[in-house]
Design a protein around this motif. Sequence first.
Motif, PDB file in Angstrom:
ATOM      1  N   LYS A 147       0.843  -1.189   0.000  1.00  0.00           N
ATOM      2  CA  LYS A 147       0.000   0.000   0.000  1.00  0.00           C
ATOM      3  C   LYS A 147       0.881   1.244   0.000  1.00  0.00           C
ATOM      4  O   LYS A 147       1.968   1.255   0.572  1.00  0.00           O
ATOM      5  CB  LYS A 147      -0.904   0.024   1.225  1.00  0.00           C
ATOM      6  N   ILE A 187      -1.191   5.438   4.530  1.00  0.00           N
ATOM      7  CA  ILE A 187      -2.490   5.613   5.156  1.00  0.00           C
ATOM      8  C   ILE A 187      -2.596   7.043   5.653  1.00  0.00           C
ATOM      9  O   ILE A 187      -1.594   7.659   6.038  1.00  0.00           O
ATOM     10  CB  ILE A 187      -2.688   4.608   6.304  1.00  0.00           C
ATOM     11  N   ARG A 238       0.173  11.606   6.744  1.00  0.00           N
ATOM     12  CA  ARG A 238       0.312  10.539   5.749  1.00  0.00           C
ATOM     13  C   ARG A 238       1.528   9.676   6.094  1.00  0.00           C
ATOM     14  O   ARG A 238       2.638  10.185   6.246  1.00  0.00           O
ATOM     15  CB  ARG A 238       0.462  11.132   4.341  1.00  0.00           C
ATOM     16  N   THR A 255       3.756   6.446   4.789  1.00  0.00           N
ATOM     17  CA  THR A 255       3.957   5.780   3.508  1.00  0.00           C
ATOM     18  C   THR A 255       5.084   4.750   3.551  1.00  0.00           C
ATOM     19  O   THR A 255       5.978   4.782   4.395  1.00  0.00           O
ATOM     20  CB  THR A 255       4.261   6.805   2.405  1.00  0.00           C
ATOM     21  N   SER A 274       0.006   0.882   8.589  1.00  0.00           N
ATOM     22  CA  SER A 274      -1.417   1.022   8.896  1.00  0.00           C
ATOM     23  C   SER A 274      -1.547   1.526  10.326  1.00  0.00           C
ATOM     24  O   SER A 274      -1.020   0.910  11.253  1.00  0.00           O
ATOM     25  CB  SER A 274      -2.127  -0.326   8.745  1.00  0.00           C
ATOM     26  N   SER A 285      -3.746   2.653  13.665  1.00  0.00           N
ATOM     27  CA  SER A 285      -5.010   2.544  14.409  1.00  0.00           C
ATOM     28  C   SER A 285      -4.785   3.118  15.801  1.00  0.00           C
ATOM     29  O   SER A 285      -3.641   3.337  16.224  1.00  0.00           O
ATOM     30  CB  SER A 285      -5.493   1.097  14.482  1.00  0.00           C
ATOM     31  N   CYS A 290       1.099   1.342  14.912  1.00  0.00           N
ATOM     32  CA  CYS A 290       1.484   1.297  13.501  1.00  0.00           C
ATOM     33  C   CYS A 290       1.903  -0.125  13.164  1.00  0.00           C
ATOM     34  O   CYS A 290       2.955  -0.599  13.623  1.00  0.00           O
ATOM     35  CB  CYS A 290       2.626   2.260  13.194  1.00  0.00           C
ATOM     36  N   TYR A 308      -4.044  -4.374   8.190  1.00  0.00           N
ATOM     37  CA  TYR A 308      -5.086  -3.357   8.400  1.00  0.00           C
ATOM     38  C   TYR A 308      -5.933  -3.773   9.595  1.00  0.00           C
ATOM     39  O   TYR A 308      -6.287  -4.951   9.741  1.00  0.00           O
ATOM     40  CB  TYR A 308      -5.979  -3.205   7.169  1.00  0.00           C
ATOM     41  N   THR A 364      -8.545  -2.955   2.796  1.00  0.00           N
ATOM     42  CA  THR A 364      -9.000  -2.130   3.913  1.00  0.00           C
ATOM     43  C   THR A 364     -10.489  -2.366   4.105  1.00  0.00           C
ATOM     44  O   THR A 364     -11.210  -2.608   3.136  1.00  0.00           O
ATOM     45  CB  THR A 364      -8.740  -0.633   3.672  1.00  0.00           C
ATOM     46  N   GLY A 401      -7.031   3.586   0.372  1.00  0.00           N
ATOM     47  CA  GLY A 401      -7.608   3.701   1.705  1.00  0.00           C
ATOM     48  C   GLY A 401      -8.828   4.593   1.609  1.00  0.00           C
ATOM     49  O   GLY A 401      -9.097   5.199   0.564  1.00  0.00           O
TER      50      GLY A 401
END
Length: 298
Positions: free
Chosen positions: A3, A6, A16, A18, A60, A62, A70, A117, A177, A253
């Motif tokens: 990806k 996010i 962001r 990456t 990713s 959360s 991460c 994810y 996702t 995303g």
Amino acid sequence: MKKSGIIIYEDGVYWRFTTSGNVSIATAPSLSGPWQYRGALLPQGTKIFLRDDQDIWAPSISKRDNLYYCHYSVSYIYSQHSEIGVATSTSLEPGKWTDHGAIGFPQSLRYNLIDPYVFQEDPKSPTYFTFGSFWTGIQQVEMNDNQQLIAWVGQENDIQTIVGNTTVHPAVVEGATMHKFDNFYYILFSVGQCCREENDLVPPGDEYHIAVCRSNSSTGPYIDRDGKDCRAENGGTTILASHGDIYAPGGQGVITDPETGKMMLYYHYVRRSIGYTAEKFFFGYNYLDFNDGWPVVV
């Protein structure tokens, strides 16, 4: 493969995260920029070591209570020898993260440990962790508590395929996702070949594009708009593909626009007129329209 990153929106700032650069962090006042590089999430790299030319892919982010997680992949091109790692922090800022190394998923010939994810509908709902690509496709496992997000304890048979890659001529599926909208759970994923050199492009239609499946349950079964099973029949409804100068959109995303409340799809792509390799990726975004229960790029 990986990806692009996010997007997190907090307190008027877009963050962001990456692939590569030990997880590069940039911020901007809006999705259109200007984006400012802030530093690496893991400036010293990861505790995970596979081989010298490994890279850190697909971060990713959360959040549970006051702690950010991460999850990231460690791998190298065309490898199934990968790991998913995790770092935690009370801040999104670079230099504030503690790396915990590998989360503890078992290696398996039926999946690849990349593209993590984390999805949770609300604080009282179960947490679902998705990952994987190539081989049998996208995997899902339920997490019992927040500690499992750092050090998972379980067996391989706890991990279930929810988007498959099992037909006679399977397409690559990766980078999933999950999102809830109205009464449906949606899983978006990238299909096809990414990041080829200009002299090694796949036939038209086989390049990266973004697809979706939906379900009445977060654990599936997921189907596409034509009713095809997304686990057993390679189902998946395309919502964004190559067009004009835009080539191979993917690594997607979804974020809710804080000003309009609408859902927005973000992704990476290349311009045919400029070049095809990953070093030439652009960042794009579009609103999603759910008028008939299926997301449409507008």
